[in-house]
Design a protein around this motif. Structure first.
Motif, mmCIF file in Angstrom:
data_model
loop_
_atom_site.group_PDB
_atom_site.id
_atom_site.type_symbol
_atom_site.label_atom_id
_atom_site.label_comp_id
_atom_site.label_asym_id
_atom_site.label_seq_id
_atom_site.Cartn_x
_atom_site.Cartn_y
_atom_site.Cartn_z
ATOM 1 N N GLN A 72 0.949 -1.334 -0.007
ATOM 2 C CA GLN A 72 -0.077 -0.183 -0.038
ATOM 3 C C GLN A 72 0.922 1.304 -0.159
ATOM 4 N N GLY A 73 2.251 1.227 0.228
ATOM 5 C CA GLY A 73 3.081 2.297 0.645
ATOM 6 C C GLY A 73 2.973 3.091 -0.704
ATOM 7 N N ILE A 74 3.096 2.974 -1.858
ATOM 8 C CA ILE A 74 3.044 3.628 -3.064
ATOM 9 C C ILE A 74 1.615 4.255 -3.389
ATOM 10 N N ALA A 75 0.630 3.360 -3.280
ATOM 11 C CA ALA A 75 -0.602 3.728 -3.531
ATOM 12 C C ALA A 75 -1.188 4.772 -2.477
ATOM 13 N N ARG A 76 -0.870 4.707 -1.055
ATOM 14 C CA ARG A 76 -1.401 5.486 -0.273
ATOM 15 C C ARG A 76 -0.692 6.817 -0.342
ATOM 16 N N GLY A 77 0.347 7.126 -0.891
ATOM 17 C CA GLY A 77 1.312 8.417 -0.787
ATOM 18 C C GLY A 77 2.075 8.631 0.387
ATOM 19 N N PRO A 78 2.883 9.442 0.458
ATOM 20 C CA PRO A 78 3.826 9.664 1.862
ATOM 21 C C PRO A 78 3.077 9.723 2.942
ATOM 22 N N ALA A 93 3.096 17.781 -1.621
ATOM 23 C CA ALA A 93 3.631 16.953 -2.820
ATOM 24 C C ALA A 93 4.810 16.051 -2.028
ATOM 25 N N GLY A 94 4.909 14.969 -2.370
ATOM 26 C CA GLY A 94 6.168 14.144 -2.082
ATOM 27 C C GLY A 94 6.764 13.405 -2.807
ATOM 28 N N GLY A 95 8.149 13.265 -3.003
ATOM 29 C CA GLY A 95 8.613 12.423 -3.858
ATOM 30 C C GLY A 95 8.658 10.671 -3.315
ATOM 31 N N ARG A 96 8.895 9.961 -4.307
ATOM 32 C CA ARG A 96 8.761 8.466 -3.967
ATOM 33 C C ARG A 96 9.843 7.872 -4.660
ATOM 34 N N VAL A 144 5.715 10.220 -7.550
ATOM 35 C CA VAL A 144 5.302 11.346 -6.888
ATOM 36 C C VAL A 144 3.802 11.256 -6.498
ATOM 37 N N ALA A 145 3.552 11.861 -5.314
ATOM 38 C CA ALA A 145 2.158 11.824 -4.683
ATOM 39 C C ALA A 145 1.854 13.327 -4.291
ATOM 40 N N VAL A 146 0.629 13.645 -4.786
ATOM 41 C CA VAL A 146 0.124 15.062 -4.847
ATOM 42 C C VAL A 146 -1.160 15.119 -4.331
ATOM 43 N N VAL A 147 -1.367 16.080 -3.291
ATOM 44 C CA VAL A 147 -2.558 16.769 -2.804
ATOM 45 C C VAL A 147 -3.002 18.026 -3.255
ATOM 46 N N GLY A 157 8.828 16.858 -17.256
ATOM 47 C CA GLY A 157 9.283 17.748 -16.293
ATOM 48 C C GLY A 157 10.016 17.069 -15.104
ATOM 49 N N ASP A 158 9.710 17.726 -13.924
ATOM 50 C CA ASP A 158 10.177 17.143 -12.584
ATOM 51 C C ASP A 158 9.375 17.328 -11.488
ATOM 52 N N ALA A 159 9.542 16.660 -10.430
ATOM 53 C CA ALA A 159 8.623 16.744 -9.231
ATOM 54 C C ALA A 159 8.394 18.293 -8.543
ATOM 55 N N GLY A 160 9.633 19.190 -9.051
ATOM 56 C CA GLY A 160 9.557 20.631 -8.443
ATOM 57 C C GLY A 160 8.218 21.291 -9.062
ATOM 58 N N ASP A 161 8.018 20.600 -10.272
ATOM 59 C CA ASP A 161 6.862 21.492 -11.145
ATOM 60 C C ASP A 161 5.509 21.406 -10.283
ATOM 61 N N PHE A 162 5.466 20.349 -9.146
ATOM 62 C CA PHE A 162 4.168 20.098 -8.465
ATOM 63 C C PHE A 162 4.262 20.362 -6.972
ATOM 64 N N ALA A 163 5.241 21.622 -6.722
ATOM 65 C CA ALA A 163 5.386 21.958 -5.417
ATOM 66 C C ALA A 163 4.266 22.678 -4.737
#
Length: 889
Positions: free
Chosen positions: A459-465, A492-495, A500-503, A552-558
């Protein structure tokens, strides 16, 4: 017999009805609206809110006979059941109640009148007890002048202060006990220097037959006692103990609770089972078997009433308690030599003895018998092997002079054989062996840790950070009518790698819930970066989008970034179509199988649907066909699907059904489909039932005790499934050289030919087995102590044929112990021992097989008349067969 159990029950109700009490029926064993209790463990539980002042009683004076269960928590009598003559798990409590009306004086005076005037008990046999600080109750007894001062006794909290649980209504009590005479005394149960007397642990001479509780306090979680606004009376009389006392007086001898007419009806059914299926020991002939008789009789009542109240065996809470009870009873059946399902017979005794007083157990009798037999059969497959392991370990412990079963073995019995810890402890108690409970708990904790690691990995990936769980974020779902939207990133958090997990604040992505899987799609940032959303999940109040960066990269979803969100429309539409189909399926199941059916889980994805529901036993083919037809009829009806928000209580009053596993707030979404389905559901749905297109039921199976599963496809998936099956049928027809009906005829002829060839092969095997071609040795007949022992060695004869050979040999010799051994090749061995019915009381086939199987490197077991085993050392076959005569001697 004047005072039957039924007459005592009715006389109690009549007595208090004459004194202004309203007779009310027993409540269910399952407490309503009380999460602190698994079961109703006392007569006052259904009236708890009256004592707390939360609800106003309709009647100030009430009388009832309440079914109770004490098997968990503070009031737990399980270990004592069967070992003495007066403890039970299930029992009936005769109760009269005053909700702020009369108090101690009337309660004491009326109960004394009932016992001495109505039931005719000699006052010289009675004692009264009061709490040491309850001067009021003591003065009332003295004022009545019905007992000498030395028979009005004071005790402390342990004996004369009653509480339903760790918290809740409570207060001092006054008890009435009866002296059953020296014949009831069991000195061996007393502690050194202890004499039988009132409130002495283990004393069976002085028995409580009335408990008058004066509820005047409420205990909070800190233990503090607070006076209640009104004082109440809870007068309880144990029916079983009262019946034993009154029937003892009539019989002129001491009777235990299990000697009363009610229990004797149940025990007679168990005796029939022991005679037909076991060792034939009757009740009252052997101390050890009597313990088992009493335990089975008690447990039969518990399982009967729990199942009638809607509980089915399982692995959590009440369901696990029922499973434990059935398994304990099955184990006691082994002590009576019963190795086949028999508890339904004991259940029939309960219905016969108590069905008139409790019509609900009559109504549920067939279902109850089915549930009991299914669970008993399932456990029976491992029970004998578990008991065999215990026997082996006992031998090691005793040989080494020890007194404790290792925790690792207790855990193996639990994990592999389904033995609850208390069942293992109960078995070993007869041998004065303890269990290393601390060691058992270590292994249990290790198993729980492994399970948590596995779940976290999945569940780790599916549930996010994990930080999203505690950040207090809040997302709003806006996707009921939209597949796209814009919003602001809240977190947002990197995996690992590019995951990436985004709220976000608002999202059209549906998070997994109510069985419907989470949406997929894309999220695009203002800078043009793209996140492919692979799953959407809930995390506290937020909705987490989990995916991978495509551009792009994770920083675009900060945090603070503006993003566009777009749901995979085709995937969502097929998922919601299947979701709506589960509502129609739920309706059809209840319509065809009955309203007792309720959802126990579901999974809805774009390709298929899975629906779990509570139901006993497989659903018959004709019922499945009717269910499928009804669903498709509702689809063709093209009924409108509407969604309305309303207060939760209003929705329930309107008849809405709650879906399994969902949590509801004060406001809920009510999904209506035509005039046939109303559900509480937060998922996405179609606008008309016709949008489903077609429903095709794929499979029906069992997933747990009392839980069935239906798998199905809808719409385009259903059409593709039908086409695939048509293709398969075409290929089968081509192989058979025929089509449609002709192919069926051709197949029937081939199967008939196969059956004929199997019959001829079987005849040849029998001929070989009979020794006509030298494939087996001749019989060896030995007489030991007047008992004929017949052995025979076979070559290549399978266990099925060995049973037929053994049957012929038993018929041939009339009275004998028959032992067969077959060399199956590759070192494998099959052993069989059969005993004619006239000898099974002295010689058990299962005992012999357990002793000879180890010689050939195997294990086995079975019934007293027939037992089988397998092994891995064919060179020791002669030695194993030779030992049979020695064992018989």
């Amino acid at each position: 017999m004047r005072w039957t159990t039924a007459k005592i029950r009715q006389s109690f109700l009549d007595f208090f009805a004459e004194r202004g009490h309203t007779i009310v029926p027993s409540a269910s064993l399952i407490p309503k609206g009380d999460p602190t209790l698994l079961f109703v463990n006392a007569g006052m539980v259904p009236f708890k809110d009256y004592f707390l002042g939360v609800r106003t009683p309709q009647h100030l004076r009430v009388v009832d006979v309440q079914k109770c269960l004490r098997i968990s928590g503070k009031h737990n009598d399980l270990e004592a059941v069967g070992r003495d003559t007066y403890h039970h798990t299930f029992f009936e409590m005769l109760g009269n109640w005053s909700f702020g009306d009369y108090y101690k004086e009337e309660a004491i005076r009326w109960h004394w009148e009932l016992i001495t005037k109505v039931w005719g008990v000699d006052p010289s046999l009675l004692y009264a007890t009061v709490h040491k600080d309850d001067k009021e109750a003591e003065d009332i007894w003295i004022k009545l002048k019905v007992l000498p001062r030395d028979r009005i006794l004071q005790f402390g909290d342990k004996d004369n202060f009653w509480e339903m649980g760790p918290t809740g209504p409570c207060g001092p009590n006054s008890e009435i006990s009866i002296d059953r005479g020296e014949g009831a005394c069991s000195p061996e149960k007393n502690h050194p220097g202890q004499k039988c007397f009132v409130n002495v642990d283990g004393c069976e001479r002085f028995i409580e037959i009335g408990n008058l509780v004066f509820i005047q306090y409420n205990r909070d979680e800190s233990g503090k006692l607070t006076p209640l606004p009104k004082k109440h009376v809870d007068t309880g009389t144990g029916l079983e103990r009262t019946a034993a006392a009154l029937q003892s007086i009539e019989a002129g001898k001491v009777l235990g609770n299990y000697d009363i007419d009610l229990f004797q009806t149940i025990i007679k059914k168990i005796e029939i089972a022991a005679k037909e299926l076991g060792d034939g020991h009757a009740y009252g002939k052997n101390v050890e078997s009597d313990i088992s008789y009493r335990a089975i009789a008690d447990h039969a009542r518990t399982m009967t009433f729990l199942i009638a109240d809607g509980v089915t065996p399982g692995n959590t809470d009440r369901e696990y308690v029922l499973r434990r009870i059935i398994r304990r009873a099955a184990r006691h059946g082994r002590y009576l030599g019963i190795h086949r399902p028999f508890l339904a017979m004991a259940h029939a005794g309960v219905v016969e003895a108590m069905g008139d007083a409790y019509p609900e157990i009559k109504k549920a009798a067939a279902k109850t018998a089915e549930v009991i037999t299914q669970e008993e059969s399932r456990f029976g497959e491992t029970l004998d092997r578990g008991l065999e392991l215990i026997d082996t370990e006992l031998a090691h412990i005793k040989k080494g002079g020890g007194h404790t079963l290792p925790g690792e073995i207790a855990f193996k019995l639990y994990d592999t054989y389904g033995f609850p810890l208390d069942l293992t402890e109960d078995v070993l108690r007869n041998h004065s062996i303890d269990v290393d409970v601390a060691g058992f708990n270590i292994f249990m904790d290790q198993q729980r840790t492994r399970s948590r690691i596995v779940r976290a990995g999945l569940q780790g990936i599916a549930r996010g950070p994990s930080q999203f769980e505690n950040e207090g974020l809040s997302s709003r779902f806006v996707g009921y009518h939209s597949y796209e939207g814009e919003s602001e990133v809240l977190a947002a958090g990197g995996r690992d790698g590019d995951q990436v997990a985004v709220v976000v604040a608002e999202t059209p992505f549906y998070p997994e819930g109510g069985g419907q899987i989470g949406d997929r799609g894309v999220i695009e940032s203002a800078s043009g970066a793209i996140l492919e959303v692979l799953d959407t999940r809930k995390a506290e109040g937020s909705i987490v989008h989990v995916g991978r960066i495509l551009r792009g990269d994770a920083g675009d979803f900060a945090r603070g970034a503006r993003v566009k969100l777009k749901v995979d429309k085709l995937r969502r539409d097929t998922a919601r179509l299947n979701h709506s189909a589960t509502h129609i399926l739920h309706y059809a199941l209840r319509d065809v199988l009955g309203s007792s059916v309720h959802q126990a889980g579901s999974l809805v994805d774009p390709d298929k649907l899975r629906f779990d529901f509570a139901h006993t036993g497989p659903v018959k083919d004709d019922a499945l066909a009717t269910i499928e037809e009804e669903i498709n009829a509702r689809i063709r009806e093209n009924a409108e699907v509407t969604v309305e928000e309303m207060a939760y209580d209003d929705a329930i009053k309107a008849g809405a059904l709650a879906f399994f596993g969902d949590k509801y707030g004060d406001r809920v979404r009510v999904v209506r489909m035509g005039d046939f389905s109303v559900e509480l559901c937060g998922g996405t749905h179609i606008s008309r039932t016709g949008d489903v297109g077609m429903f095709k039921l794929e499979a029906e199976s069992g997933v747990a005790a009392g839980v069935r599963r239906i798998e199905a496809v809808t719409g385009q998936g259903a059409l593709e499934t039908i086409r695939k099956r048509e293709k398969i049928l075409e290929e089968i027809g081509a192989q058979l050289g025929a089509r449609d009906g002709a192919a069926v005829d051709r197949l029937e002829k081939l199967l008939a030919r196969e059956k004929e060839l199997e019959k001829k092969l079987r005849a040849m095997e029998q001929k070989l087995a009979s020794g006509a071609s030298g494939a087996s040795s001749e019989e060896t007949v030995t007489e030991v102590g007047g008992i004929k022992v017949v052995t025979r060695k076979l070559d290549g004869v399978d266990p099925r044929m060995m049973r037929e050979i053994a049957d012929r040999m038993r018929q041939k010799h009339g009275s004998a112990v028959v032992a067969l051994g077959s060399d199956l090749g590759d070192g494998k061995v099959a052993l069989l021992v059969a005993v004619t019915p006239d000898l099974t009381s002295k010689i058990k086939a299962g005992d012999i097989i357990k002793n000879i199987a180890p010689i050939v490197g195997g294990t086995g077991g079975g019934r007293p008349d027939l037992a089988q085993a397998g092994g891995r050392d064919a060179t020791k076959l002669d030695e194993a067969l030779a030992k049979v005569a020695t064992l018989v001697s």
